[in-house]
Write an enzyme that holds these catalytic residues in place. Structure first.
Site, PDB file in Angstrom:
ATOM      1  N   CYS A  91      -2.634  -1.324  -6.014  1.00 24.92           N
ATOM      2  CA  CYS A  91      -1.868  -1.996  -6.120  1.00 24.92           C
ATOM      3  C   CYS A  91      -1.645  -3.580  -6.233  1.00 24.92           C
ATOM      4  O   CYS A  91      -2.277  -3.900  -6.854  1.00 24.92           O
ATOM      5  CB  CYS A  91      -0.711  -1.344  -5.472  1.00 24.92           C
ATOM      6  SG  CYS A  91       1.395  -1.700  -4.958  1.00 24.92           S
ATOM      7  N   HIS A 178      -0.755   3.805  -4.653  1.00 25.85           N
ATOM      8  CA  HIS A 178      -1.856   3.609  -3.381  1.00 25.85           C
ATOM      9  C   HIS A 178      -2.685   5.191  -2.751  1.00 25.85           C
ATOM     10  O   HIS A 178      -1.881   6.033  -2.108  1.00 25.85           O
ATOM     11  CB  HIS A 178      -0.684   3.404  -1.785  1.00 25.85           C
ATOM     12  CG  HIS A 178       0.226   2.407  -2.182  1.00 25.85           C
ATOM     13  ND1 HIS A 178      -0.823   1.442  -1.749  1.00 25.85           N
ATOM     14  CD2 HIS A 178       0.765   1.756  -3.287  1.00 25.85           C
ATOM     15  CE1 HIS A 178       0.396  -0.063  -1.926  1.00 25.85           C
ATOM     16  NE2 HIS A 178       0.886   0.334  -2.838  1.00 25.85           N
ATOM     17  N   GLU A 180      -4.623   5.691  -0.508  1.00 24.08           N
ATOM     18  CA  GLU A 180      -4.574   5.375   1.237  1.00 24.08           C
ATOM     19  C   GLU A 180      -2.773   6.613   1.396  1.00 24.08           C
ATOM     20  O   GLU A 180      -3.907   6.573   2.784  1.00 24.08           O
ATOM     21  CB  GLU A 180      -5.039   3.881   1.802  1.00 24.08           C
ATOM     22  CG  GLU A 180      -3.840   3.042   2.140  1.00 24.08           C
ATOM     23  CD  GLU A 180      -3.497   2.209   0.577  1.00 24.08           C
ATOM     24  OE1 GLU A 180      -3.489   3.038  -0.542  1.00 24.08           O
ATOM     25  OE2 GLU A 180      -2.472   1.773   0.758  1.00 24.08           O
TER      26      GLU A 180
HETATM   27  N1  GLN Z   1       4.136  -5.049  -7.221  1.00 30.38           N
HETATM   28  C1  GLN Z   1       3.204  -5.551  -6.009  1.00 30.38           C
HETATM   29  C2  GLN Z   1       3.128  -7.188  -6.561  1.00 30.38           C
HETATM   30  O1  GLN Z   1       3.273  -8.013  -6.437  1.00 30.38           O
HETATM   31  C3  GLN Z   1       2.883  -4.957  -5.819  1.00 30.38           C
HETATM   32  C4  GLN Z   1       3.764  -3.608  -4.630  1.00 30.38           C
HETATM   33  C5  GLN Z   1       2.991  -2.959  -3.498  1.00 30.38           C
HETATM   34  O2  GLN Z   1       1.448  -3.301  -3.367  1.00 30.38           O
HETATM   35  N2  GLN Z   1       2.763  -1.724  -3.161  1.00 30.38           N
HETATM   36  O3  GLN Z   1       2.236  -7.328  -5.485  1.00 30.38           O
END
Ligand code: GLN
Length: 203
Positions: A91, A178, A180
């Site tokens: 992410c 994610h 994890e």
């Molecule tokens: N959209 C988020 C960002 O800009 C990331 C979201 C996440 O890691 N769950 O960092």
């Protein structure tokens, strides 16, 4: 013994530790997880692999580039220096791999849109096709970024229908979801197996 450096800037770090422990049990590979908070932690732990968790990439950049930590520049240097060592960025971690923001080359060959899947309210779960693992995988998407372009040096490692949700350049895996937070440690197993193979080949 495989040493994993876990970037402790923000986000679901403890879930990554559980997923790594489960991957260790599944693969029979002994691991040591080293929490990385400042650049000197990276030097002292000499990891074989690195995990960059999610969070908020803006906050992670601020904290990680702060002179008190200087962790992010050190992590990016490490990744560029040890080209084949496995890295798992999830992410916001995937955002940092695609856009290190340090003036250097992207660490995965893809362009990413930070909140491409919408806001918190648009978070969702879905079965995805984990091409890297050769099977389905439970995808947990939280304010997920979206890959908007993948370059020649990017291998697609996960797909949600036709949409690319995972890419890899060298052994740097960037996932917009994610892994994890699901009860499947497949991607963490990939990290350990790749690190172990590299270690064995270097001997
Ligand atoms: N959209 C988020 C960002 O800009 C990331 C979201 C996440 O890691 N769950 O960092």
């Amino acid at each position: 013994m495989i040493r994993i450096g876990l970037v402790m800037l923000q986000g679901a770090r403890h879930s990554h530790i559980s997923a790594l422990e489960s991957a260790s049990r599944e693969t029979g590979i002994d691991i040591e997880v080293h929490e990385l908070r400042k650049s000197s932690d990276l030097e002292s732990s000499e990891p074989h692999a690195i995990v960059i968790p999610g969070g908020e990439s803006t906050t992670m950049r601020l904290t990680g580039n702060d002179p008190a930590s200087s962790l992010l520049p050190a992590v990016f240097d490490w990744i560029r220096a040890y080209k084949e060592r496995p890295v798992l960025g999830t992410c916001a971690g995937a955002i940092l791999l695609a856009e290190p923001g340090d003036g250097g080359e992207p660490l995965v060959d893809a362009k990413i849109d930070r909140n491409g899947f919408g806001t918190q309210a648009d978070s969702f779960q879905s079965r995805i096709e984990a091409t890297a693992l050769g099977r389905e995988f439970p995808g947990v998407f939280i304010r997920a970024p979206r890959f908007i372009e993948t370059g020649d040096k990017a291998q697609v490692t996960a797909k949600l229908d036709k949409e690319v949700v995972g890419v890899m350049t060298h052994n740097r895996m960037a996932l917009s979801f994610h892994p994890e937070l699901s009860n499947d440690s497949g991607f963490h197993e990939w990290l350990l197996l790749t690190a172990e193979k590299l270690e064995a080949d270097s001997k």
